[in-house]
Design a protein around this motif. Sequence first.
Motif, mmCIF file in Angstrom:
data_model
loop_
_atom_site.group_PDB
_atom_site.id
_atom_site.type_symbol
_atom_site.label_atom_id
_atom_site.label_comp_id
_atom_site.label_asym_id
_atom_site.label_seq_id
_atom_site.Cartn_x
_atom_site.Cartn_y
_atom_site.Cartn_z
ATOM 1 N N LYS A 1 -29.309 -91.514 76.217
ATOM 2 C CA LYS A 1 -29.832 -92.973 76.176
ATOM 3 C C LYS A 1 -30.510 -93.327 74.782
ATOM 4 C CE LYS A 1 -30.722 -92.955 81.155
ATOM 5 N NZ LYS A 1 -31.996 -93.435 82.138
ATOM 6 N N GLY A 2 -30.318 -92.364 73.944
ATOM 7 C CA GLY A 2 -31.035 -92.774 72.695
ATOM 8 C C GLY A 2 -32.643 -92.523 72.612
ATOM 9 N N GLN A 3 -33.291 -91.703 73.545
ATOM 10 C CA GLN A 3 -34.689 -91.356 73.626
ATOM 11 C C GLN A 3 -34.964 -90.112 72.782
ATOM 12 O OE1 GLN A 3 -34.487 -91.146 77.761
ATOM 13 N NE2 GLN A 3 -35.331 -93.373 78.073
ATOM 14 N N VAL A 4 -36.110 -90.033 72.188
ATOM 15 C CA VAL A 4 -36.798 -89.082 71.760
ATOM 16 C C VAL A 4 -38.144 -88.793 72.232
ATOM 17 C CG1 VAL A 4 -35.206 -88.964 69.391
ATOM 18 C CG2 VAL A 4 -37.602 -90.135 69.599
ATOM 19 N N THR A 5 -38.762 -87.598 72.125
ATOM 20 C CA THR A 5 -40.193 -87.687 72.486
ATOM 21 C C THR A 5 -40.975 -87.593 71.127
ATOM 22 O OG1 THR A 5 -39.641 -86.167 74.434
ATOM 23 C CG2 THR A 5 -41.862 -85.858 73.270
ATOM 24 N N VAL B 1 -31.863 -86.004 70.313
ATOM 25 C CA VAL B 1 -31.996 -87.440 70.810
ATOM 26 C C VAL B 1 -30.902 -87.230 72.243
ATOM 27 C CG1 VAL B 1 -30.848 -90.028 70.596
ATOM 28 C CG2 VAL B 1 -32.002 -88.578 68.402
ATOM 29 N N THR B 2 -31.606 -88.034 73.353
ATOM 30 C CA THR B 2 -30.780 -87.840 74.512
ATOM 31 C C THR B 2 -29.524 -88.879 74.483
ATOM 32 O OG1 THR B 2 -32.135 -89.797 75.619
ATOM 33 C CG2 THR B 2 -33.016 -87.523 75.808
ATOM 34 N N ARG C 1 -48.502 -89.303 68.064
ATOM 35 C CA ARG C 1 -49.209 -90.346 69.123
ATOM 36 C C ARG C 1 -50.692 -90.328 69.055
ATOM 37 N NH1 ARG C 1 -45.801 -87.002 72.744
ATOM 38 N NH2 ARG C 1 -47.945 -86.347 73.840
#
Length: 80
Positions: A6-10, A3-4, A16
């Motif tokens: 900023k709380g982002q994940v791919t 997790v970055t 997807r």
Amino acid sequence: MRVTEKGQVTIPRNVRRKLGIVPGSEVEFSLQDDVAILRRASPSDVGGEVAEFMDHIRRHKGTMDLGGMSADEFLKLLRD
């Protein structure tokens, strides 16, 4: 998966694809006990009229009848 700050994940490509998530898709997270669930939001979750408009835009992306004008002529018309 990390997790970055900023709380982002791919979201992995296979996930997807399976969920039909494409750039611009709305997703929703929910919790069941200690499990996070990701799902693609349905248009009704996004808001009726806004969702319909966005679907319309996506269907017509990249198409426009300029009535015989070139792209340069059209841009000049917009600028004038």
